[in-house]
Every structure is written in structure tokens, then in C-alpha cells.
Design an enzyme around this catalytic site. Structure first.
Site, mmCIF file in Angstrom:
data_model
loop_
_atom_site.group_PDB
_atom_site.id
_atom_site.type_symbol
_atom_site.label_atom_id
_atom_site.label_comp_id
_atom_site.label_asym_id
_atom_site.label_seq_id
_atom_site.Cartn_x
_atom_site.Cartn_y
_atom_site.Cartn_z
ATOM 1 N N HIS A 241 1.635 -0.053 -1.806
ATOM 2 C CA HIS A 241 1.731 -1.498 -1.548
ATOM 3 C C HIS A 241 0.550 -2.274 -2.143
ATOM 4 O O HIS A 241 0.581 -3.505 -2.187
ATOM 5 C CB HIS A 241 1.804 -1.726 -0.025
ATOM 6 C CG HIS A 241 2.277 -3.100 0.359
ATOM 7 N ND1 HIS A 241 3.519 -3.590 0.008
ATOM 8 C CD2 HIS A 241 1.666 -4.093 1.055
ATOM 9 C CE1 HIS A 241 3.659 -4.826 0.485
ATOM 10 N NE2 HIS A 241 2.543 -5.158 1.118
ATOM 11 N N SER B 139 2.564 -9.762 -1.112
ATOM 12 C CA SER B 139 3.029 -9.233 0.172
ATOM 13 C C SER B 139 3.563 -10.359 1.060
ATOM 14 O O SER B 139 4.531 -11.015 0.691
ATOM 15 C CB SER B 139 1.877 -8.440 0.805
ATOM 16 O OG SER B 139 2.305 -7.735 1.933
ATOM 17 N N ASP C 150 5.866 2.441 -2.337
ATOM 18 C CA ASP C 150 5.412 1.401 -1.410
ATOM 19 C C ASP C 150 6.078 1.613 -0.049
ATOM 20 O O ASP C 150 7.287 1.449 0.091
ATOM 21 C CB ASP C 150 5.785 0.022 -1.991
ATOM 22 C CG ASP C 150 5.202 -1.136 -1.185
ATOM 23 O OD1 ASP C 150 4.979 -0.956 0.022
ATOM 24 O OD2 ASP C 150 5.013 -2.206 -1.776
HETATM 25 C C1 MLT Z 1 5.550 -9.204 5.897
HETATM 26 O O1 MLT Z 1 5.448 -9.147 7.107
HETATM 27 O O2 MLT Z 1 5.601 -10.238 5.248
HETATM 28 C C2 MLT Z 1 5.636 -7.892 5.178
HETATM 29 O O3 MLT Z 1 5.802 -6.867 6.072
HETATM 30 C C3 MLT Z 1 4.442 -7.673 4.323
HETATM 31 C C4 MLT Z 1 3.198 -7.650 5.127
HETATM 32 O O4 MLT Z 1 2.624 -8.686 5.334
HETATM 33 O O5 MLT Z 1 2.774 -6.580 5.551
#
Ligand code: MLT
Length: 200
Positions: A183, A102, A152
Site C-alpha cells: 500500500h 489512499s 496491497d
Molecule cells: C480508507 O479508509 O479510505 C481506506 O481504507 C484507505 C485508508 O485510509 O486506509
């Protein structure tokens, strides 16, 4: 940067650069690295940004909307930190494979988008396109595994397919793996990453 380093039992093996998701920390991905290659060294880093107490690797303006200036500065900071850690801990700077989830996968993707030699390869779980306004460096032959979820809500499927095309156009060897989940980081995608890594 706050981090954990574990020297692997085989110095020929890569050092895994572990990059957690939002709200995580440097402990989160340790079991995953061990599962993928128990002999590899591990450099697991905590993001320097705090979003209401949740560690991240760079600031965002809203969900999925990145603070591009901060992303650039934090990517440079992380790249410098890897170089310093290689000297301090005595690992091979040219043999670093990122494993990110992520937010951690997003900064790993941005290392690839910024430098041709920051990473020997990367395992990106649920990444987005970190920057749509930049020209990528030459990534000839750099192996990249991407895993994505068909449902996701944070990474619509074009994020994964666009990232795949951008990296491929820069010469990287990309493998995109899909799971019918959201996700979350799932065991089947970790197994798929392990199989991919075993074939490098
Ligand atoms: C981010 O901000 O890098 C993406 O939205 C993934 C997350 O951290 O939720």
C-alpha cells in the site's frame, strides 16, 4: 477546511488539489506536487474527520468499509470548499487536478463519481472503488492515472481494475499503473505519474 495554498509561477498551469492518506496532513504531498510540476499552483487540504486523532477525509466503519452518508456529505463539503478557495485565492476552478493517496485518493475518486466537472483530471495513488451503488456522471475525456500495488493488503487488485472499468465506462481516459509492492506510495509510481502528466 484547514489548507495550504501556494500560487504557482505559471498561471496557465493547473492547481493541484492534494489529499493525504489516513493520519497524514496537508504537508505530506507538497514535495510530490513540486516534483510533478514545479510551476503548478497547489491547494493542499487537511481532512476534517479525526479517527483517534488521525485526520481523514470521511468516516469509516472498519478498514475498507466506508460510512456512505458521511462520504457523500464530505465529498459535497470538499467540492464546495474548492469553489470557495478558487475565489479566495484567485485560481481557475475549472483547471484543478487532484493528487490523492489512499484515503485522499478515495475521496478524489468520489468527487469523480459525483460530479462531471469537479476535477479536470486526477492522479490516484492506491484508491478503492468509493461507491458501488451509484451511477457515474459523464466523465468524457477526463484523464485519470491510477497506481496500485500487486501486494496491497488494503486495496485488493479488483478494487483497482473495477475502478478502472467504472471510470472508463463513464468516458474517462484511465491509465492503470502497477507496482509489485503493497500500500505504500513508491517513487517509481510517482515517476510514472509525472510521465503521464507530462503527456496531457
Ligand atoms: C480508507 O479508509 O479510505 C481506506 O481504507 C484507505 C485508508 O485510509 O486506509
Amino acid at each position: 477546511m484547514k489548507h495550504i495554498f501556494h500560487q504557482g509561477s505559471n498561471k496557465e498551469k493547473p492547481t493541484f488539489l492534494l489529499l493525504h492518506g489516513t493520519g497524514g496532513n496537508e504537508n505530506d504531498l507538497l514535495p510530490l506536487a513540486k516534483h510533478i510540476d514545479p510551476e503548478a499552483s497547489v491547494l493542499s487540504v487537511r481532512g476534517n474527520v479525526s479517527e483517534n486523532g488521525m485526520p481523514r477525509f470521511f468516516k469509516r466503519l472498519a478498514e475498507g468499509v466506508f460510512d456512505m452518508e458521511d462520504l457523500k456529505a464530505r465529498t459535497e463539503e470538499l467540492n464546495e470548499f474548492i469553489g470557495k478557495a478558487a475565489k479566495d485565492h484567485g485560481f481557475d476552478r475549472s483547471n484543478v487536478i487532484a493528487i490523492g493517496y489512499s484515503n485522499g485518493a478515495n475521496i478524489a475518486a468520489n468527487l469523480l463519481f459525483t460530479y462531471s466537472d469537479a476535477l479536470k483530471g486526477a492522479i490516484l495513488h492506491h484508491p478503492m472503488v468509493p461507491n458501488r451503488e451509484t451511477e457515474l456522471p459523464d466523465l468524457a475525456g477526463v484523464p485519470v492515472f491510477i497506481s496500485a500495488g500487486t501486494n496491497d493488503p488494503i486495496c485488493p487488485s479488483e478494487e483497482s481494475t473495477d475502478l478502472e472499468s467504472l471510470l472508463k465506462n463513464a468516458g474517462a481516459q484511465v491509465h492503470l499503473h502497477w507496482e509489485n509492492y503493497g500500500h505504500q506510495l513508491t517513487m517509481p509510481e510517482v515517476e510514472a505519474a509525472k510521465v503521464w502528466y507530462g503527456q496531457l
